[in-house]
Scaffold this motif. Structure first.
Motif, PDB file in Angstrom:
ATOM      1  N   GLU A  77       0.835  -1.196   0.000  1.00  0.00           N
ATOM      2  CA  GLU A  77       0.000   0.000   0.000  1.00  0.00           C
ATOM      3  C   GLU A  77       0.877   1.257   0.000  1.00  0.00           C
ATOM      4  OE1 GLU A  77      -3.470   2.104   2.738  1.00  0.00           O
ATOM      5  OE2 GLU A  77      -2.916   0.029   3.132  1.00  0.00           O
ATOM      6  N   LEU A  78       1.944   1.238   0.801  1.00  0.00           N
ATOM      7  CA  LEU A  78       2.877   2.371   0.816  1.00  0.00           C
ATOM      8  C   LEU A  78       3.519   2.559  -0.559  1.00  0.00           C
ATOM      9  CD1 LEU A  78       4.703   1.884   4.243  1.00  0.00           C
ATOM     10  CD2 LEU A  78       3.178   3.755   3.610  1.00  0.00           C
ATOM     11  N   GLU A  79       3.872   1.457  -1.182  1.00  0.00           N
ATOM     12  CA  GLU A  79       4.499   1.518  -2.507  1.00  0.00           C
ATOM     13  C   GLU A  79       3.518   2.103  -3.524  1.00  0.00           C
ATOM     14  OE1 GLU A  79       5.514   0.180  -6.546  1.00  0.00           O
ATOM     15  OE2 GLU A  79       3.842  -0.571  -5.369  1.00  0.00           O
ATOM     16  N   PHE A  80       2.268   1.709  -3.436  1.00  0.00           N
ATOM     17  CA  PHE A  80       1.238   2.241  -4.334  1.00  0.00           C
ATOM     18  C   PHE A  80       1.118   3.756  -4.164  1.00  0.00           C
ATOM     19  CE2 PHE A  80      -3.164   3.656  -4.893  1.00  0.00           C
ATOM     20  CZ  PHE A  80      -3.372   3.328  -6.218  1.00  0.00           C
ATOM     21  N   HIS A  81       1.052   4.203  -2.923  1.00  0.00           N
ATOM     22  CA  HIS A  81       0.924   5.642  -2.658  1.00  0.00           C
ATOM     23  C   HIS A  81       2.198   6.382  -3.077  1.00  0.00           C
ATOM     24  CE1 HIS A  81      -2.988   5.567  -0.820  1.00  0.00           C
ATOM     25  NE2 HIS A  81      -2.620   4.572  -0.039  1.00  0.00           N
ATOM     26  N   SER A  82       3.336   5.728  -2.940  1.00  0.00           N
ATOM     27  CA  SER A  82       4.591   6.335  -3.361  1.00  0.00           C
ATOM     28  C   SER A  82       4.582   6.586  -4.867  1.00  0.00           C
ATOM     29  CB  SER A  82       5.764   5.427  -2.982  1.00  0.00           C
ATOM     30  OG  SER A  82       6.968   5.920  -3.520  1.00  0.00           O
ATOM     31  N   ARG A  83       4.132   5.586  -5.610  1.00  0.00           N
ATOM     32  CA  ARG A  83       4.046   5.726  -7.072  1.00  0.00           C
ATOM     33  C   ARG A  83       3.097   6.870  -7.425  1.00  0.00           C
ATOM     34  NH1 ARG A  83       1.412   1.137  -8.963  1.00  0.00           N
ATOM     35  NH2 ARG A  83       2.978  -0.020  -7.823  1.00  0.00           N
ATOM     36  N   SER A  84       1.975   6.938  -6.717  1.00  0.00           N
ATOM     37  CA  SER A  84       1.004   8.011  -6.944  1.00  0.00           C
ATOM     38  C   SER A  84       1.617   9.377  -6.630  1.00  0.00           C
ATOM     39  CB  SER A  84      -0.226   7.766  -6.070  1.00  0.00           C
ATOM     40  OG  SER A  84      -1.155   8.811  -6.208  1.00  0.00           O
ATOM     41  N   ASN A  85       2.387   9.437  -5.538  1.00  0.00           N
ATOM     42  CA  ASN A  85       3.051  10.697  -5.174  1.00  0.00           C
ATOM     43  C   ASN A  85       4.046  11.132  -6.239  1.00  0.00           C
ATOM     44  OD1 ASN A  85       1.645  10.903  -2.786  1.00  0.00           O
ATOM     45  ND2 ASN A  85       3.299  10.089  -1.514  1.00  0.00           N
ATOM     46  N   LYS A  88       2.090  12.690  -9.044  1.00  0.00           N
ATOM     47  CA  LYS A  88       1.571  14.005  -8.652  1.00  0.00           C
ATOM     48  C   LYS A  88       2.692  15.047  -8.606  1.00  0.00           C
ATOM     49  CE  LYS A  88      -2.258  12.152  -5.991  1.00  0.00           C
ATOM     50  NZ  LYS A  88      -2.730  11.847  -4.637  1.00  0.00           N
ATOM     51  N   GLN A 116      11.311  11.214  -3.175  1.00  0.00           N
ATOM     52  CA  GLN A 116      10.210  10.262  -3.348  1.00  0.00           C
ATOM     53  C   GLN A 116      10.637   9.102  -4.238  1.00  0.00           C
ATOM     54  OE1 GLN A 116       7.143  10.545  -1.695  1.00  0.00           O
ATOM     55  NE2 GLN A 116       6.943   8.455  -2.401  1.00  0.00           N
ATOM     56  N   HIS A 120      10.711   5.250  -3.156  1.00  0.00           N
ATOM     57  CA  HIS A 120      10.013   4.243  -3.960  1.00  0.00           C
ATOM     58  C   HIS A 120      10.950   3.082  -4.307  1.00  0.00           C
ATOM     59  CE1 HIS A 120       7.977   2.481  -7.487  1.00  0.00           C
ATOM     60  NE2 HIS A 120       6.911   2.702  -6.739  1.00  0.00           N
TER      61      HIS A 120
END
Length: 141
Positions: A77-85, A88, A116, A120
């Motif tokens: 989940e952290l990796e997913f949000h990292s990719r999203s960050n 962005k 970031q 990642h």
């Protein structure tokens, strides 16, 4: 690796079977039936003891696996949000640099983007290693 008592027991049973096979081929009389019955009872009780011993050992592994899989899910989940960050930050960087022409913020947002990216990369490597650990904890079969 198996319990040494189980390995020793299996070896003993194999030797006895081999020995009985030799006795059947030789001209010596075979053992009486009651001995086989006693041996079967002894093997059953040994198997029961082994099963009782194995259950407590498996429960902690199962609990450990379950908790490890939960940790793995959170890491993913952290990796997913990292990719999203990262996505962005790339958009914001373009907006700051190209549309708003705010040169003073180009370098700072670039540093955040780089940080970031480094995060990642590290979380992805951690997930890969942790996935291997979870696979190792899974029971064979």
């Amino acid at each position: 690796m198996g319990d040494p008592r189980n390995v020793a027991h299996a070896k003993k049973v194999a030797q006895e079977k081999h020995h009985k096979g030799d006795a059947a081929h030789s001209h010596q009389p075979a053992k009486k039936q009651p001995a086989k019955k006693d041996q079967a009872v002894a093997e059953e009780s040994s198997t029961a003891k082994t099963a009782e011993t194995a259950k407590p050992e498996q429960k902690p592994d199962a609990a450990k696996l379950e908790k490890s899989l939960a940790v793995l899910a959170k890491l993913k989940e952290l990796e997913f949000h990292s990719r999203s960050n990262i996505e962005k930050l790339a958009e914001l960087s373009l907006t700051i640099e190209d549309e708003l022409k705010q040169k003073a913020f180009v370098e700072p947002i670039g540093e955040v983007y780089s940080a970031q990216e480094a995060f990642h990369s590290k979380i992805s490597a951690l997930i890969e290693g942790y996935q291997k650990e979870c696979d190792r904890l899974k029971p064979a079969g």
